[in-house]
Design a protein around this motif. Structure first.
Motif, PDB file in Angstrom:
ATOM      1  N   PRO A 109      28.461 -11.320  -3.984  1.00 63.85           N
ATOM      2  CA  PRO A 109      27.698 -12.510  -4.381  1.00 63.85           C
ATOM      3  C   PRO A 109      26.233 -12.374  -3.939  1.00 63.85           C
ATOM      4  CG  PRO A 109      29.759 -13.159  -3.330  1.00 63.85           C
ATOM      5  CD  PRO A 109      29.638 -11.674  -3.163  1.00 63.85           C
ATOM      6  N   GLY A 110      25.330 -12.798  -4.808  1.00 66.12           N
ATOM      7  CA  GLY A 110      23.907 -12.707  -4.483  1.00 66.12           C
ATOM      8  C   GLY A 110      23.279 -11.376  -4.852  1.00 66.12           C
ATOM      9  N   PHE A 130      23.519 -15.685 -11.103  1.00 67.05           N
ATOM     10  CA  PHE A 130      23.412 -16.914 -10.286  1.00 67.05           C
ATOM     11  C   PHE A 130      21.987 -17.431 -10.442  1.00 67.05           C
ATOM     12  CE2 PHE A 130      23.116 -12.947  -7.876  1.00 67.05           C
ATOM     13  CZ  PHE A 130      21.797 -12.980  -7.464  1.00 67.05           C
ATOM     14  N   LYS A 186      18.466 -18.102  -9.239  1.00 64.56           N
ATOM     15  CA  LYS A 186      17.781 -17.420  -8.132  1.00 64.56           C
ATOM     16  C   LYS A 186      16.316 -17.810  -8.045  1.00 64.56           C
ATOM     17  CE  LYS A 186      16.368 -13.045 -10.260  1.00 64.56           C
ATOM     18  NZ  LYS A 186      16.442 -11.574 -10.196  1.00 64.56           N
ATOM     19  N   GLY A 242      11.259 -11.464 -15.843  1.00 65.03           N
ATOM     20  CA  GLY A 242      12.424 -10.667 -15.490  1.00 65.03           C
ATOM     21  C   GLY A 242      13.170 -10.126 -16.696  1.00 65.03           C
ATOM     22  N   VAL A 243      12.693 -10.461 -17.899  1.00 67.15           N
ATOM     23  CA  VAL A 243      13.466 -10.117 -19.101  1.00 67.15           C
ATOM     24  C   VAL A 243      13.111  -8.716 -19.588  1.00 67.15           C
ATOM     25  CG1 VAL A 243      14.030 -10.762 -21.461  1.00 67.15           C
ATOM     26  CG2 VAL A 243      13.597 -12.539 -19.750  1.00 67.15           C
ATOM     27  N   LEU A 244      14.096  -7.829 -19.533  1.00 64.88           N
ATOM     28  CA  LEU A 244      13.894  -6.438 -19.947  1.00 64.88           C
ATOM     29  C   LEU A 244      14.246  -6.223 -21.415  1.00 64.88           C
ATOM     30  CD1 LEU A 244      13.376  -3.451 -19.251  1.00 64.88           C
ATOM     31  CD2 LEU A 244      15.751  -3.309 -18.488  1.00 64.88           C
ATOM     32  N   SER A 245      15.224  -6.995 -21.914  1.00 65.23           N
ATOM     33  CA  SER A 245      15.779  -6.703 -23.243  1.00 65.23           C
ATOM     34  C   SER A 245      14.731  -6.824 -24.351  1.00 65.23           C
ATOM     35  CB  SER A 245      16.964  -7.612 -23.543  1.00 65.23           C
ATOM     36  OG  SER A 245      16.615  -8.960 -23.349  1.00 65.23           O
ATOM     37  N   GLY A 264      14.344 -13.434  -5.243  1.00 65.84           N
ATOM     38  CA  GLY A 264      15.531 -12.768  -5.758  1.00 65.84           C
ATOM     39  C   GLY A 264      16.825 -13.299  -5.188  1.00 65.84           C
ATOM     40  N   SER A 289      11.447  -8.851  -2.763  1.00 65.59           N
ATOM     41  CA  SER A 289      12.163  -9.898  -2.048  1.00 65.59           C
ATOM     42  C   SER A 289      11.548 -10.177  -0.679  1.00 65.59           C
ATOM     43  CB  SER A 289      13.634  -9.517  -1.899  1.00 65.59           C
ATOM     44  OG  SER A 289      13.724  -8.204  -1.415  1.00 65.59           O
ATOM     45  N   GLU A 326      18.967  -6.624  -2.608  1.00 66.18           N
ATOM     46  CA  GLU A 326      19.900  -7.327  -3.497  1.00 66.18           C
ATOM     47  C   GLU A 326      20.381  -6.445  -4.649  1.00 66.18           C
ATOM     48  OE1 GLU A 326      16.748  -7.340  -3.651  1.00 66.18           O
ATOM     49  OE2 GLU A 326      15.910  -8.054  -5.542  1.00 66.18           O
ATOM     50  N   GLU A 333      19.486 -16.266 -17.599  1.00 69.40           N
ATOM     51  CA  GLU A 333      18.173 -16.390 -18.252  1.00 69.40           C
ATOM     52  C   GLU A 333      17.797 -15.100 -18.992  1.00 69.40           C
ATOM     53  OE1 GLU A 333      14.895 -18.552 -16.212  1.00 69.40           O
ATOM     54  OE2 GLU A 333      13.706 -16.759 -16.607  1.00 69.40           O
ATOM     55  N   SER A 334      18.084 -13.957 -18.394  1.00 73.23           N
ATOM     56  CA  SER A 334      17.749 -12.678 -19.052  1.00 73.23           C
ATOM     57  C   SER A 334      18.807 -12.271 -20.063  1.00 73.23           C
ATOM     58  CB  SER A 334      17.609 -11.562 -18.020  1.00 73.23           C
ATOM     59  OG  SER A 334      16.468 -11.770 -17.240  1.00 73.23           O
ATOM     60  N   ALA A 344      19.881 -16.013  -4.159  1.00 73.06           N
ATOM     61  CA  ALA A 344      20.584 -17.084  -4.864  1.00 73.06           C
ATOM     62  C   ALA A 344      20.262 -18.437  -4.250  1.00 73.06           C
ATOM     63  CB  ALA A 344      22.089 -16.829  -4.796  1.00 73.06           C
ATOM     64  N   PHE A 368      24.136 -14.114   0.225  1.00 78.72           N
ATOM     65  CA  PHE A 368      24.493 -15.304  -0.530  1.00 78.72           C
ATOM     66  C   PHE A 368      24.467 -16.490   0.428  1.00 78.72           C
ATOM     67  CE2 PHE A 368      27.109 -17.969  -3.348  1.00 78.72           C
ATOM     68  CZ  PHE A 368      26.488 -17.681  -4.553  1.00 78.72           C
TER      69      PHE A 368
END
Lengths: 410, 410
Positions: free
Chosen positions: B201-202, A51, A53, B374-377, A104, B257, B191, A144-145, A106, A88
């Motif tokens: 959700p969330g 979602f 965020k 936030g990108v781990l890959s 973090g 958060s 979360e 995005e990730s 949504a 949420f």
């Protein structure tokens, strides 16, 4: 037979690679995954995040409503909801409405930007925006990730720490990996003693046992060691038979004191096996007997530590990586600049132990001291092996030389 | 506080490094040594080999007696002894006497060269030499691999496979290594869900738990994980207290958060600890709270995977390596050539994930896709982190950029 008639190391590799291999797979929990080789492509099952965020604590609102906002003329938004972490949003935003949002969480429906707490003035019911913002400001967008359907990890890749996190972020609990092949190892040499024993005159402490068991474990094999035997033909035959029966492949070192070739090949032959080759044109490491016995591969390495490691590396590594399930069978290699001239004639391929030095965007190969067949210490902290092509008389400082990155081997 | 007023990452590192640390040692068998950090210098106790030995199967004799030998006029030597592998010669050689010798055996007194079997003609009692040889031909001299008294392995070095072989070759059975520090880890985030659970959700799946436990284990810590807690102040306080009581240092991720700074620092403060710093001037990874509680260090990393890893790497790694006992506290670093222009403004130090490419003796840095917080890959198969200096507006392709080799971290 002269070395011109010998197999090249690449030809030796290819002979081994051409044998079929049946892969066994196992399903494991990702917690047990570190260092294992993936037996499946991993494709994203969900978008991460799933979602839009907020990356900050702040207010979510419609960016177009901030038009004309300034420090002198702030625009007021009604706060209609507070979204705690992990919850949420329940309400959709209308014009000039805002939701208080924590990092973090949504975005509520209708919101398209986040404004940080510290950039606003607020009361319990209203927040005052003091700048114009554009749509999608401060929003971590869905996917995005990772995007659903995206290839995340390839079959045949080694699972490192971030790979495990990638799997976790997808909610993937179990994965298919290649079962570790069972590698049987023993070594022979009547002159060898194990640590903890006293040396008689003419004897030396063995170093191959622990070095090779550690190398094979580091590579990812399930190693079964049968220990040290004297140069006794009957014992070597018996152990060869037992190891071949119990393991997926067998590697030995030594027997050198009666001629590498003789004992190891005679043991395989007497058991009904087939010798594939007994040496390749390289130095050190040329004397390496590869054979097949009961549809399994037997590799007899030299008793000299350096010859054994370099023969294993240059001739057998692609084959061993194939058995482990790696998609990339070859060590990364590239051209480095020779730091010092290389004066030794190399009628055959010569492998040198060394390290890399970097300066001003250039990469240099620096030979380590101790290049003898028997010298093990120069493998400690050794980053690369350099390869001098067959037929080289002399190399100048500044010449390019091929190096293989091997530090991960050890 | 603007980022100009913030601590630099190096200042943050130094604050941590300045705290004293008491090392615990343990004595282990070398079989358990792989990956451990040596707590003592290892000096050669014996020469390796401890006698002059033969690298081949052949005949030992006096080189000066071969003068004038040729194919047409071979010189005869009387064979006075046969030296099996692992046995010590019983007789000293006189002129024109020879001993049959097997690979690895000690040279008899009086001998100073070896001639391979295949270069000779022989009967049971005599061997015929068909060439002149010089003294020391084909002799592996005493101490050629290691000289008694020589420094073999340094205190603070990591034991790799060849290091273990070096220890074995010295007959060294037990060594002193640094005890693995006990690192307590937990993470917070309401979360977050663990794999195996369904997402509401969330919510998102946590990736930090497994990533960080794996990184710390790979580094050499004894990791005690306390798992995942929600963003609940009382729970975080209780867990901080417990982890500090039970471990040598504590690392956490998240609580983001509710604002990284708030919960983690308030938990430490309420327990009587001292905040050292709450951020450093770098991106990603600037938000990192370092504190001391009961003479132990607590490191609170961001909940964003990339911020957490990069903050840990750039600020904390030298300190963590100090605790582990490493002599080298810093990752190897050097200048690489930027492959593509770097267009993003970097008022603070910016860390980029990437790989190296080599061509023609040059080394290039290639940025990986996915540089977000936030990108781990993009950490998967990541070889280097590049560092863009603070205050950089733009970098051209071809500019030099500092890179740190980090693949061993993962």
């Amino acid at each position: 037979m002269t070395y011109q008639d010998q197999l090249s190391p690449d030809q030796g590799s290819q002979i081994l690679l051409d044998f079929p291999w049946t892969y066994d797979l196992e399903e494991i929990h990702i917690k047990q995954g570190l260092g294992r080789i993936l037996a499946e492509d991993v494709v994203a099952r969900i978008d991460v995040p799933s979602f839009d965020k907020s990356p900050y604590d702040g207010y979510a609102l419609k960016a177009e409503n901030t038009k004309g906002a300034s420090k002198d003329q702030p625009i007021a938004f009604e706060i209609i909801e507070e979204i705690p972490a992990g919850a949420f949003p329940k309400k959709a935003l209308g014009d000039f409405q805002a939701a208080k949002i924590l990092t973090g969480s949504a975005l509520p429906q209708g919101a398209n930007c986040i404004i940080k707490f510290e950039a606003t003035d607020f009361t319990e019911r209203e927040v005052f925006i003091k700048e114009e913002v554009t749509a999608n400001s401060n929003v971590v967008t869905k996917g995005e990730s990772m995007k659903k359907g995206q290839l995340l990890l390839e079959k045949g890749s080694r699972l490192d720490s971030p790979s495990l996190g990638v799997l976790a972020s997808q909610g993937i609990e179990k994965i298919s990996v290649y079962k570790k092949p069972k590698l049987g190892f023993f070594l022979s040499g009547s002159e060898l003693k194990e640590v903890g024993q006293d040396l008689e005159p003419g004897q030396i402490y063995d170093s191959n046992h622990l070095t090779f068991v550690s190398i094979f474990k580091t590579m990812g094999f399930d190693v079964k060691s049968y220990g040290l035997v004297p140069d006794d033909f009957d014992q070597i035959v018996a152990l060869t038979q037992r190891a071949v029966d119990e393991c997926d492949l067998v590697v030995t070192t030594g027997g050198a004191s009666v001629g590498d070739y003789d004992y190891s090949s005679r043991a395989v032959e007497i058991l009904g096996g087939q010798i594939l080759f007994t040496r390749t044109a390289m130095k050190p490491g040329g004397s390496l007997v590869a054979s097949r016995l009961k549809d399994k591969t037997v590799l007899n390495l030299s008793g000299n530590p350096a010859s054994a490691i370099l023969g294993l590396f240059r001739v057998c590594l692609p084959y061993l990586k194939k058995l482990l399930g790696y998609k990339d069978l070859y060590c990364p290699s590239f051209q480095a600049i020779l730091k010092e001239p290389m004066k030794k004639k190399s009628p055959r391929i010569r492998i040198l132990r060394g390290n890399l030095e970097y300066a001003g965007g250039k990469v240099y190969f620096v030979e380590k001291s101790g290049q003898g067949n028997g010298v093990l210490s120069s493998f400690v902290d050794c980053q690369v092996f350099a390869e001098v092509p067959a037929g080289t008389a002399y190399m100048e400082a500044g010449d390019l030389i091929k190096v293989y990155l091997v530090d991960q081997l050890f």
